[in-house]
Design a protein around this motif. Structure first.
Motif, short mmCIF file in Angstrom:
data_model
loop_
_atom_site.label_atom_id
_atom_site.label_comp_id
_atom_site.label_asym_id
_atom_site.label_seq_id
_atom_site.Cartn_x
_atom_site.Cartn_y
_atom_site.Cartn_z
N SER A 59 6.25 55.07 32.32
CA SER A 59 7.53 55.04 31.60
C SER A 59 7.37 55.49 30.14
N ARG A 76 7.31 57.69 26.89
CA ARG A 76 8.09 58.86 26.43
C ARG A 76 7.19 60.10 26.37
N ASP A 129 13.58 51.53 25.10
CA ASP A 129 14.29 52.55 25.87
C ASP A 129 15.14 51.93 26.98
N PHE A 130 14.57 50.96 27.68
CA PHE A 130 15.37 50.32 28.75
C PHE A 130 16.55 49.56 28.14
N GLU A 175 19.70 51.50 27.26
CA GLU A 175 20.64 51.90 28.31
C GLU A 175 21.14 50.66 29.08
N THR A 192 13.49 52.77 38.71
CA THR A 192 13.08 54.10 38.24
C THR A 192 11.66 54.48 38.65
N CYS A 241 9.93 56.39 34.83
CA CYS A 241 11.03 57.18 34.25
C CYS A 241 10.52 58.29 33.33
N THR A 250 13.70 60.47 34.42
CA THR A 250 14.95 59.84 34.87
C THR A 250 15.21 58.60 34.02
N SER A 251 16.26 57.86 34.36
CA SER A 251 16.56 56.58 33.70
C SER A 251 17.25 55.75 34.75
#
Ligand code: 6MZ
Length: 379
Positions: free
Chosen positions: A34, A36, A101-102, A105, A318, A321, A326-327
């Motif tokens: 996950s 970045r 990040d999670f 969203e 995910t 991700c 993806t997300s």
């Protein structure tokens, strides 16, 4: 007058925004999957190692930026990720960024799974690796991270009840984060047992379960079984990566083991499918990951539809991700776009996932409140 195309684009945009606004529960997210891309490619990581001659930066850049990835390529890439990320400070940074990040969203509950790693050269033990992860979770500033089980905290109700303002809005964005310790299929029985014992040791620090993952063509079920059995005896919830490849003997053994959850379940035959459904083991569905790695032939033919229509317990996830670009919001959008689920259907799907979390009943109750509150707004 809008053209059909313009209307379609506007509808897609509106649906994507709705999927972001939807509160979501993420149950299958690997920490190092996950990360970045920008972090992997950042000067501090890839470039520094390139300068030291550990890797060739231009080669790494190409692999990281590539779109389609087969299953064997994914595991090559994980080896590379681990070269880039396995030191305490980087692990801390990644853990912090992944939670941010999670949360950004609207993921309201996140179970991050990660493989505790020994790395003598870096002075790293499985325990110090996990301490670095927890340090990262505690360093998150942008949102309120609730990490510990409520029963081990003194101010229970304060931390586990969402703060509802007079206008009915939740005042501060809050994310419940729990950890699963992964056993890598490459590990020995004794290393797997160490991971289970570490999970027990860290159960007051947000560790709520055990995962079995890693390259599905590597290792034998019998190697991990003693550790998984030990976890079961200790009452630690377990989730297994199941059926990423058609290993009949292992799929059978996993279904017989009857863990709390299963991930993927791609390559099951009719009899195994029937057994899974009769056992009602909740499934972590990873649409993009399965299509990209060939576990499912296409989104349209993904086994999500069959399980969903059979009202089987499932949760959208995910997997990786970062690796698959993806997300969780995108996974919900894909379900709507591919299988025609309505907003109330998606809301229900997200809400149902609360039933399958490994955290305790207090957290479940708090999450139910979060969904109850959001329902008025979103459906
Ligand atoms: C099986 C996977 C996986 O643990 O270093 N992992 N295992 N199937 C998958 N589907 C594509 N995706 C990730 O995160 C990376 C590790 O998670 C497992 C692999 O063991 C990988 O090395 P951590 O944080």
């Amino acid at each position: 007058m809008d053209t059909d195309m313009e209307r379609k684009v506007a509808a897609e945009k509106e649906m994507r925004e709705w999927c972001v606004a939807l509160p979501k529960v993420e149950l299958h997210a690997h920490l190092n999957g996950s990360v970045r891309n920008s972090t992997l490619l950042s000067v501090e990581l890839a470039k520094q190692l390139g300068d030291k001659g550990v890797i060739v930066f231009e080669d790494v850049k190409d692999v990281i930026m590539k779109d389609g990835r087969s299953l064997p390529e994914c595991f090559k890439l994980f080896d590379l990720f681990h070269i880039l990320t396995t030191d305490h400070d980087t692990v801390t940074r990644i853990a912090m960024e992944v939670v941010e990040d999670f949360a950004a969203e609207n993921v309201v509950y996140l179970e991050i799974r990660t493989t505790p790693k020994n790395n003598e050269a870096k002075g790293m033990t499985k325990r110090s690796y996990m301490n670095a992860v927890i340090k990262g979770l505690k360093a998150v500033d942008a949102v309120d991270v609730v990490l510990f089980d409520s029963k081990s905290r003194t101010n229970d109700t304060l931390t586990c009840t969402p703060t509802i303002g007079l206008d009915g809005d939740i005042k501060k964005r809050r994310i419940y984060v729990r950890l699963l310790l992964s056993i890598d299929r490459r590990e020995t029985t004794s290393a797997a047992l160490d991971t289970v014992n570490l999970a027990l040791e860290m159960k007051d620090q947000g560790v709520v379960g055990i995962d079995l993952s890693g390259n599905p063509v590597v290792g034998e079920w019998e190697t991990y079984l003693p550790a998984l059995q030990h976890a079961k005896e200790l009452g630690i919830p377990i989730t297994l990566h199941c059926g990423e490849v058609a290993n009949r003997k292992e799929i059978q053994a996993m279904l017989d083991f009857c863990p709390q959850r299963l991930g993927h379940v791609c390559c099951l035959n009719d009899a195994e499918w029937k057994k899974l459904k009769s056992l009602m083991i909740p499934v972590e569905i990873c649409l993009t990951s399965n299509v990209m790695t060939g576990g499912a032939p296409s989104l349209e033919l993904h086994h999500f539809a069959d399980l969903y229509n059979a009202k089987h317990p499932l949760s959208l996830c995910t997997d990786d991700c970062g690796l698959f670009s993806t997300s969780l919001s995108n996974e919900y959008y894909l379900v709507a776009a591919t299988f025609g689920l309505s907003k109330p259907d998606l809301f229900h799907l997200a809400q149902e996932a609360v039933q399958f979390i490994f955290a305790d009943e207090n957290v479940k109750m708090s999450l139910k409140e979060v969904f109850k509150h959001a329902e008025k707004r979103l459906t």
